[in-house]
Design a protein around this motif. Structure first.
Motif, PDB file in Angstrom:
ATOM      1  N   PHE A  23       1.119  14.359  -5.584  1.00  0.00           N
ATOM      2  CA  PHE A  23       0.788  13.121  -4.600  1.00  0.00           C
ATOM      3  C   PHE A  23       0.021  13.548  -3.418  1.00  0.00           C
ATOM      4  N   LEU A  24      -0.765  14.821  -3.686  1.00  0.00           N
ATOM      5  CA  LEU A  24      -2.335  14.900  -2.651  1.00  0.00           C
ATOM      6  C   LEU A  24      -3.083  14.413  -3.628  1.00  0.00           C
ATOM      7  N   ALA A  25      -3.354  14.883  -4.752  1.00  0.00           N
ATOM      8  CA  ALA A  25      -4.088  14.179  -6.300  1.00  0.00           C
ATOM      9  C   ALA A  25      -4.038  12.411  -5.662  1.00  0.00           C
ATOM     10  N   GLN A  26      -3.166  11.668  -5.774  1.00  0.00           N
ATOM     11  CA  GLN A  26      -2.862   9.983  -5.332  1.00  0.00           C
ATOM     12  C   GLN A  26      -4.114   9.805  -3.753  1.00  0.00           C
ATOM     13  N   CYS A  27      -4.496  10.839  -2.532  1.00  0.00           N
ATOM     14  CA  CYS A  27      -4.460  10.279  -1.382  1.00  0.00           C
ATOM     15  C   CYS A  27      -6.268  10.533  -1.319  1.00  0.00           C
ATOM     16  N   ASN A  28      -6.603   9.476  -2.326  1.00  0.00           N
ATOM     17  CA  ASN A  28      -8.243   9.225  -2.167  1.00  0.00           C
ATOM     18  C   ASN A  28      -8.642   7.213  -1.981  1.00  0.00           C
ATOM     19  N   ALA A  29      -9.400   7.056  -1.443  1.00  0.00           N
ATOM     20  CA  ALA A  29      -9.275   5.260  -1.551  1.00  0.00           C
ATOM     21  C   ALA A  29      -8.904   5.170  -3.115  1.00  0.00           C
ATOM     22  N   ARG A  30      -9.867   5.221  -3.849  1.00  0.00           N
ATOM     23  CA  ARG A  30      -9.886   4.615  -5.968  1.00  0.00           C
ATOM     24  C   ARG A  30      -8.259   4.747  -5.751  1.00  0.00           C
ATOM     25  N   SER A  31      -7.694   5.750  -5.681  1.00  0.00           N
ATOM     26  CA  SER A  31      -6.074   5.780  -6.271  1.00  0.00           C
ATOM     27  C   SER A  31      -5.382   4.419  -5.295  1.00  0.00           C
ATOM     28  N   TRP A  32      -5.899   4.861  -4.234  1.00  0.00           N
ATOM     29  CA  TRP A  32      -4.851   4.336  -3.156  1.00  0.00           C
ATOM     30  C   TRP A  32      -5.183   2.382  -3.872  1.00  0.00           C
ATOM     31  N   ARG A  33      -6.562   2.125  -3.647  1.00  0.00           N
ATOM     32  CA  ARG A  33      -7.070   0.410  -3.976  1.00  0.00           C
ATOM     33  C   ARG A  33      -5.807   0.997  -5.295  1.00  0.00           C
ATOM     34  N   LYS A  34      -6.266   1.195  -6.497  1.00  0.00           N
ATOM     35  CA  LYS A  34      -5.990   1.007  -7.414  1.00  0.00           C
ATOM     36  C   LYS A  34      -4.032   0.777  -7.820  1.00  0.00           C
ATOM     37  N   ASN A  35      -3.604   1.809  -6.952  1.00  0.00           N
ATOM     38  CA  ASN A  35      -1.890   1.500  -6.627  1.00  0.00           C
ATOM     39  C   ASN A  35      -1.424   0.847  -5.541  1.00  0.00           C
ATOM     40  N   ASP A  55       1.000  -1.012   0.010  1.00  0.00           N
ATOM     41  CA  ASP A  55      -0.263   0.084  -0.158  1.00  0.00           C
ATOM     42  C   ASP A  55       0.579   1.406   0.515  1.00  0.00           C
ATOM     43  N   PRO A  56       0.825   2.479  -0.975  1.00  0.00           N
ATOM     44  CA  PRO A  56       1.414   3.498  -1.028  1.00  0.00           C
ATOM     45  C   PRO A  56       1.610   4.433   0.436  1.00  0.00           C
ATOM     46  N   TRP A  57       2.186   5.705   0.007  1.00  0.00           N
ATOM     47  CA  TRP A  57       2.356   6.580   1.167  1.00  0.00           C
ATOM     48  C   TRP A  57       1.259   7.365   0.660  1.00  0.00           C
ATOM     49  N   ALA A  58       1.251   7.473  -0.113  1.00  0.00           N
ATOM     50  CA  ALA A  58      -0.577   8.810  -0.527  1.00  0.00           C
ATOM     51  C   ALA A  58      -1.685   7.638  -0.533  1.00  0.00           C
ATOM     52  N   ALA A  59      -2.235   8.054   0.838  1.00  0.00           N
ATOM     53  CA  ALA A  59      -3.025   7.396   1.222  1.00  0.00           C
ATOM     54  C   ALA A  59      -4.669   8.184   1.638  1.00  0.00           C
ATOM     55  N   PRO A  60      -6.234   7.982   1.794  1.00  0.00           N
ATOM     56  CA  PRO A  60      -6.613   8.870   2.419  1.00  0.00           C
ATOM     57  C   PRO A  60      -6.123   9.317   3.741  1.00  0.00           C
ATOM     58  N   GLY A  61      -6.576  10.503   3.764  1.00  0.00           N
ATOM     59  CA  GLY A  61      -5.803  10.969   5.674  1.00  0.00           C
ATOM     60  C   GLY A  61      -4.450  11.503   6.161  1.00  0.00           C
ATOM     61  N   ILE A  62      -3.668  11.259   4.915  1.00  0.00           N
ATOM     62  CA  ILE A  62      -2.496  11.163   5.302  1.00  0.00           C
ATOM     63  C   ILE A  62      -2.057  13.045   4.951  1.00  0.00           C
ATOM     64  N   PRO A  63      -3.027  13.465   3.993  1.00  0.00           N
ATOM     65  CA  PRO A  63      -2.977  15.431   4.047  1.00  0.00           C
ATOM     66  C   PRO A  63      -3.061  16.025   5.555  1.00  0.00           C
ATOM     67  N   ARG A  64      -3.690  16.068   5.929  1.00  0.00           N
ATOM     68  CA  ARG A  64      -4.025  15.828   7.090  1.00  0.00           C
ATOM     69  C   ARG A  64      -2.908  15.457   8.294  1.00  0.00           C
ATOM     70  N   LEU A  65      -2.918  14.719   8.199  1.00  0.00           N
ATOM     71  CA  LEU A  65      -1.361  14.025   9.379  1.00  0.00           C
ATOM     72  C   LEU A  65      -0.061  14.597   8.933  1.00  0.00           C
ATOM     73  N   LEU A  66      -0.010  15.037   6.942  1.00  0.00           N
ATOM     74  CA  LEU A  66       1.513  15.879   6.484  1.00  0.00           C
ATOM     75  C   LEU A  66       0.990  17.153   7.480  1.00  0.00           C
ATOM     76  N   LEU A  67       0.025  17.823   7.563  1.00  0.00           N
ATOM     77  CA  LEU A  67       0.079  18.452   7.549  1.00  0.00           C
ATOM     78  C   LEU A  67       0.058  19.109   9.299  1.00  0.00           C
ATOM     79  N   LYS A  68      -0.246  17.897  10.006  1.00  0.00           N
ATOM     80  CA  LYS A  68      -0.598  18.146  12.010  1.00  0.00           C
ATOM     81  C   LYS A  68       1.005  17.790  12.244  1.00  0.00           C
ATOM     82  N   TRP A  69       2.104  17.449  11.184  1.00  0.00           N
ATOM     83  CA  TRP A  69       3.173  16.934  11.145  1.00  0.00           C
ATOM     84  C   TRP A  69       4.746  18.008  10.928  1.00  0.00           C
TER      85      TRP A  69
END
Ligand SMILES: Cc1cc2nc3c(=O)[nH]c(=O)nc-3n(C[C@H](O)[C@H](O)[C@H](O)COP(=O)(O)OP(=O)(O)OC[C@H]3O[C@@H](n4cnc5c(N)ncnc54)[C@H](O)[C@@H]3O)c2cc1C
Length: 420
Positions: free
Chosen positions: A96-108, A57-71
């Motif tokens: 990278f951010l454009a890949q952070c959605n459920a559909r891309s995460w699954r496909k990638n 599973d790639p790093w670009a995943a749903p929820g990661i943009p929020r965590l990146l901002l936090k960190w």
């Protein structure tokens, strides 16, 4: 391309050396050019050692943009984006951010797993062909959880890779300690784990060096200490590789330069989104330590792996976005050391830990670029990010098939320039 053709392989990391192996075995006259004095001395040197299709599973995943901002700017975080790096990160970051959605995460994940699974099988085939030694550790990997939340999150990826054929078993804390007795003292801090018995681990550097020796016996010419400056093209086809020491005339050229690939290809109109994501490792000799762990384990929440490789234990992980800077940041090393010593306070000689840093050649979707380019005779095997050891043999074998005109044994869609 006829198999007796001359091919220049650019880069002597794990990707370049595995490519040289498959090409030489297919009858090509291979010249490998590497700027370092030997093979596998940059990112392939002291990585985590994990060969883990289970971590497709790639790093670009749903929820990661929020965590990146936090960190953002936080020294102790698993992903650290340095503020000064942001201007140079914009274009890659947006992709990278454009890949952070459920559909891309699954496909990638599916695409990466296809390559990782094929690659692991190719590694096993290569081992039976050559008998190569790389301190292999075939105890699988254990993903450990400190809380129910991270366990639940990782269960989602376990379910997805499970539905695609990766075996795993869910363990409670006692089950984790039964599998890896070194964790017995940590029962109150572990909520459970997922064990992937099919994964393995081993020393990527030792593998690269030993495979280079095998390649030399197959006739590969190694030109170490030589830096590639440009690739010349005539009539739409590769003609010459120009280095700081002269020229290499070749019928074909394979770019396996990791983080240096994008800048070398840009003048030819080939734009690859590869960002050098920095990671760290600390390696401890086992020596007389009786409590050393054997089963490699990964703490998903902290992005840290602890991996037994031969007579060493390696702690590796964290991701830092700071351009091509390779300096050893003491605070990041301290974080890894603290993590290790907190788990294993009985480790006898903490002063012996050896710190290292490397830059992962990372694409926004986590998938490498393999195969042909619009320039005739110019091929790619680059951008393997955090899974380059895992993907190395399969990527090299498939690219070699493309070069020779054979159909690769796996579907390369989503991995080529043409298909993304
Ligand atoms: C901390 C860390 C932990 C990791 N853990 C794992 C893991 O557990 N499992 C896993 O599968 N992967 C892991 N990886 C990723 C893996 O290490 C990389 O994906 C892999 O090493 C990339 O290999 P490469 O051959 O593409 O790049 P490199 O090893 O960097 O090779 C590229 C080569 O090109 C050479 N070069 C560059 N420019 C030129 C030039 N102009 N002329 C000549 N030569 C040149 C360089 O010297 C270098 O040797 C980890 C990475 C890091 C940093």
């Amino acid at each position: 391309m006829a198999s007796a053709a001359r091919i220049a392989v650019l880069g002597g990391g794990i990707t370049g050396v595995t490519s040289a192996y498959y090409l030489a075995r297919s009858g090509f006259q291979v010249t490998l050019i590497e700027r370092q004095p030997g093979a596998g001395l940059e990112t392939s040197f002291a990585n985590g050692g994990l060969v883990t299709p289970s971590m497709s599973d790639p790093w670009a995943a749903p929820g990661i943009p929020r965590l990146l901002l936090k960190w953002l700017g936080r020294e102790g975080s698993p992903f650290l984006v340095r503020l000064g790096a942001i201007p140079g990160l914009t274009s890659w970051g947006l992709r990278f951010l454009a890949q952070c959605n459920a559909r891309s995460w699954r496909k990638n994940t599916e695409t990466t797993l296809r390559l990782c699974t094929y690659s692991h099988q190719s590694l096993k085939d290569l081992v039976s062909e050559t008998g190569i030694d790389y301190d292999a550790n075939r105890s699988g990997t254990l993903h450990l959880f400190r809380d129910e939340f991270s366990m639940e999150k990782t269960r989602q990826s376990a379910e997805l890779v499970g539905s695609l054929g990766v075996r795993s078993s869910v363990l409670d804390a006692d089950g984790c300690a039964e599998l890896e007795p070194a964790l017995a003292s940590q029962l109150d801090r572990i909520s459970g784990g997922i064990h992937y018995p099919g994964d393995e681990a081993g020393d990527a550097h030792m593998f690269t060096q030993n495979l280079a020796t095998i390649c030399a016996s197959l006739g590969v010419e190694f030109r170490y200490g030589e830096t590639v400056e440009r690739i010349e093209v005539e009539g739409g086809a590769v003609s010459t590789v120009v280095t700081d020491r002269g020229e290499v005339v070749a019928d074909a050229c394979l770019v396996a330069l990791g983080n240096a690939s994008a800048s070398l290809l840009r003048p030819l109109g080939i734009k690859l989104p590869i960002y050098p994501v920095k990671g760290y490792s600390v390696t401890y000799p086992v020596g007389g330590w009786n409590g050393a762990p054997v089963v490699p384990f990964v703490d998903d929440a902290r992005k840290i792996g602890i991996v037994r490789i031969g007579d060493r234990v390696r702690v590796a992980g964290t991701a830092e976005f700071n351009g091509h800077d390779k300096s050893l940041n003491r605070k990041r090393i301290d974080n890894l050391e603290r993590y290790f010593l907190d788990l294993f306070p009985d480790y006898p000689d903490r002063a012996k830990g050896e710190g290292w840093t490397g830059l992962r050649p990372t694409t926004p979707d986590g998938i490498p670029y393999l195969g042909a380019t619009p320039v005739r005779g110019l091929y790619l095997n680059t951008g393997h990010g955090h899974l380059g050891w895992t993907m190395s043999c399969g990527s090299a074998r498939a690219v070699c098939d493309v070069i020779t005109g054979r159909d690769p044994e796996i579907d390369l869609s989503g991995m080529t320039l043409q298909s993304r």
